[in-house]
Design an enzyme around this catalytic site. Structure first.
Site, PDB file in Angstrom:
ATOM      1  N   PHE A 139      55.911  -8.498 -72.728  1.00 19.68           N
ATOM      2  CA  PHE A 139      54.667  -8.081 -72.095  1.00 19.68           C
ATOM      3  C   PHE A 139      54.485  -6.624 -72.496  1.00 19.68           C
ATOM      4  CE2 PHE A 139      52.048  -6.495 -68.585  1.00 19.68           C
ATOM      5  CZ  PHE A 139      51.029  -7.420 -68.616  1.00 19.68           C
ATOM      6  N   ASP A 208      63.871  -7.726 -67.483  1.00 19.49           N
ATOM      7  CA  ASP A 208      62.612  -7.807 -66.752  1.00 19.49           C
ATOM      8  C   ASP A 208      62.487  -9.228 -66.213  1.00 19.49           C
ATOM      9  OD1 ASP A 208      59.926  -8.295 -66.043  1.00 19.49           O
ATOM     10  OD2 ASP A 208      59.172  -6.830 -67.481  1.00 19.49           O
ATOM     11  N   TYR A 233      54.488 -10.065 -57.134  1.00 16.97           N
ATOM     12  CA  TYR A 233      53.206 -10.717 -56.828  1.00 16.97           C
ATOM     13  C   TYR A 233      53.008 -12.046 -57.551  1.00 16.97           C
ATOM     14  CZ  TYR A 233      51.994  -7.675 -60.836  1.00 16.97           C
ATOM     15  OH  TYR A 233      51.995  -6.996 -62.022  1.00 16.97           O
ATOM     16  N   LYS A 234      53.999 -12.495 -58.295  1.00 17.35           N
ATOM     17  CA  LYS A 234      53.872 -13.789 -58.968  1.00 17.35           C
ATOM     18  C   LYS A 234      54.553 -14.852 -58.097  1.00 17.35           C
ATOM     19  CE  LYS A 234      53.825 -11.439 -63.467  1.00 17.35           C
ATOM     20  NZ  LYS A 234      52.418 -11.638 -63.836  1.00 17.35           N
ATOM     21  N   ARG A 382      47.525 -21.091 -70.149  1.00 17.59           N
ATOM     22  CA  ARG A 382      48.751 -20.991 -69.348  1.00 17.59           C
ATOM     23  C   ARG A 382      48.583 -21.717 -68.018  1.00 17.59           C
ATOM     24  NH1 ARG A 382      51.355 -15.215 -68.188  1.00 17.59           N
ATOM     25  NH2 ARG A 382      49.543 -15.179 -66.800  1.00 17.59           N
TER      26      ARG A 382
END
Lengths: 413, 413
Positions: A139, A208, A233-234, A382
């Site tokens: 990312f 990560d 937050y995922k 996705r």
């Protein structure tokens, strides 16, 4: 495929979905979230759904803790110790013993702390280590921040595909920054094997966990990870932009030399002394005043994990993504989508990424039908599968909607 | 003082307080805050009071924006652009034109961005500038973070009292980091004069506005400040640990080279390119995903400033602190407290700091009586006067309570 066969297949897959949902030990968790049955939410790998009890808890933070107790809440309301306390709530989800995780700041800021601190740990262990290896498929923010850390600490960045890390390691390697699950493809990297290889080369491993925490076992302590960061937050459902976390293995805490030594990481923060003296333990990873409203929103949200086994989550996640891929294979017009998510369980996270030439209009139309995934430009669809609230009937329904949308969307020339 | 005189004095001061409150153009603002008449809240310089409309607005953020719209709120709900939008709300309060302030991260993290970027701007302007001057009386986090920035960029820290900055400036000065108002004494420093002196020496001025923004005019643009940072949870009432802000003067934006170049500061954040290309404008000061719940709590709270003139706030602030000092002088037993806040208006912020040998038990007893200030160890009583919700009767009542507590508290030997 004849109409009859399609109908048979659909009926068979729908029947199997119902059976799988009936046998799902996590099925009851869905009621903890603000979700209706009008759509299928497959974007929990971007923003986890709202746990229904959270708004009332946040009201208490605002009206009683802030509104009435005001400044007293720093002590009496447990505000001051929230970063460590919430870190200890996250710890079991990523295989960490208590006292090693602190919550606060964004993922990017935590990547900065971790990479600079890791480079300093590596320098302490010997001379000549001037390279920071960074996942070339990462990312982007991890790469940008690592490059800034390298520039400030006199290191150079070596971009490398995770598979090629073992070959790239050497006596010049200081730090290796890797993603546990690739945000685009959903590929799960070999955290135990790569961490061991990094250690064998005398370097420091930083992971990560943004796309793995809450979806599969991480085993930070078991696999000897040095430092790790992740967002909340995922799959952890902490709310939009909720604070990230930093893991510093206990053996590195005394040597953790933060580039952001704010007053919250001081051994005596209210002593207000001009000289910095770092606190012991995970507190050393703190920086400034904790962002209480977001932090206590996250703390409330973590209640949905009470009594949940990450192994059970992982088993369901794999069954869900297997089943979704099977449904897509059965329903979708031939040749229109190709999975870029590995078939092998050992290499799969909790999302399915499909390459599709018409990805943009297809995702737009899917969302119009209430099937919410997302798009990674230019050509990746996705679909995130959050085991706490996505079921097998959802997966079947999403695959069916995808097939219908593909049938309506002309193939690119 | 005879009993009769004291009573006369009390009656006189109380009568004056009522008159002053009756004539106060900001008196109506108090009703916007969750405050009762049981106590006097003089700690708004640490944590501003809750504006009463905020909880309902945050409920909407949680239940509708997160709970129902979910990921769509990043665009439709204005989440993505919140850092710049809220920055533009703060801008007029600190004398900045739009497009120069971005909200996010803690004050400490913003000090880091500002000091590193300022050092880089100074390096770009010429060779041999290797000193960062830092207010020796600063709130400690600024000093700790500046020292880290200096270590990472090859500068050295020179601690200096703000008064002595002009004498300490020279051809080696790169950056000067100063506080507009000293957190302990409440002393207001000469931002226009010191900024001009810093510029005359060819250096870059960074101001910390934590204790001035929302209490007095700052005039960032008018006085040519280069970079500034501040918190939003004191006089701006944004909530506990609410996000801080960063001001980068327009003329420096193209040269603002952030040490924290997260994906949110990229020119094309959703392009997900491996190379970093900074955005134009204030957006360049962003780092990671914005912390939406805290940020929109702050945005709602800023409504209390609609239609308020900072000049009116300043006039009331000075009248309030004058009146409080007069009441303390009239009521307090002789020799027990000494003001360390300057008498001259040009040197006073919006708090009164009283040195007191018995500061700790005195503040404890004051708080027990509902008069909430705070303590700066070892011997300073701090009383913050927030003009939006503190009145003159509050000031008189607080001074009277202080005198009573002092009378009950034996003087230290």
């Amino acid at each position: 495929m004849s109409e009859t066969t399609t109908t048979d297949t659909t009926e068979d897959l729908r029947a199997r979905a119902l059976k799988l949902d009936a046998a799902d030990p996590l099925a009851g968790r869905r009621a903890l979230f603000a979700l209706d049955d009008d759509g299928v939410y497959l974007d929990g790998n971007s923003l986890g759904a709202l746990p229904v009890h959270v708004p009332a808890r946040v009201q208490d933070v605002l009206t009683r803790q802030w509104g009435e107790l005001r400044i007293r809440s720093w002590d009496e309301g447990g505000w001051w110790t929230a970063p460590e306390r919430i870190g200890d709530r996250i710890a079991p989800l990523v295989g960490a013993a208590a006292g090693q995780i602190v919550v606060g700041d964004s993922t990017s800021v935590n990547v900065f702390k971790a990479v600079v601190a890791a480079a300093r740990i590596a320098s302490g262990a010997g001379e000549g280590r001037d390279e920071i290896l960074v996942d070339a498929t990462t990312f982007p923010t991890d790469g940008y921040i690592a490059a800034s850390a390298a520039r400030l600490t006199g290191h150079r960045i070596v971009p490398v595909a995770p598979d090629e890390v073992p070959a790239a390691l050497g006596p010049r390697t200081a730090v290796v920054l890797l993603n546990h699950v690739d945000y685009r493809s959903g590929r799960l990297h070999d955290l135990p094997g790569l961490t061991a290889a990094v250690h064998a080369a005398g370097a420091v491993a930083v992971w990560d966990l943004c796309h793995s925490a809450g979806a599969l076992p991480v085993g930070l302590d078991e696999h000897g990870v040095d430092l790790a960061i992740g967002c909340t937050y995922k799959y952890l459902n902490g709310g939009p932009g909720s604070p990230a976390y930093l893991y510093v293995a206990e053996r590195h805490q005394a040597g953790f030399d933060s580039p952001l030594p704010g007053w919250n990481s001081h051994a005596d923060p209210f002593g207000m002394t001009p000289e910095f003296a770092p606190a012991d333990g995970s507190v050393r990873g703190r920086v400034g005043t904790p962002d209480i409203v977001s932090m206590l929103t996250l703390e409330a949200a973590l209640d949905v994990w009470d009594g949940v086994s990450v192994d059970v989550v992982r088993a369901k996640s794999l069954a869900l993504t297997d089943f979704f891929l099977e449904c897509v294979e059965a329903y979708a017009p031939a040749g229109r989508v190709t999975s870029v998510t590995p078939a092998a369980h050992a290499e799969r996270g909790s999302q399915v990424a499909l390459r599709c030439d018409e990805a943009e209009p297809v995702m737009r139309r899917l969302i119009e039908r209430g099937v919410v995934g997302d798009l990674r430009r230019p050509d990746v669809l996705r679909f995130g599968f959050t085991p706490l609230y996505v079921g097998f009937a959802d997966a079947e329904r999403a695959a069916r909607a995808l097939a219908e949308v593909l049938a309506e969307t002309p193939a690119a020339a």
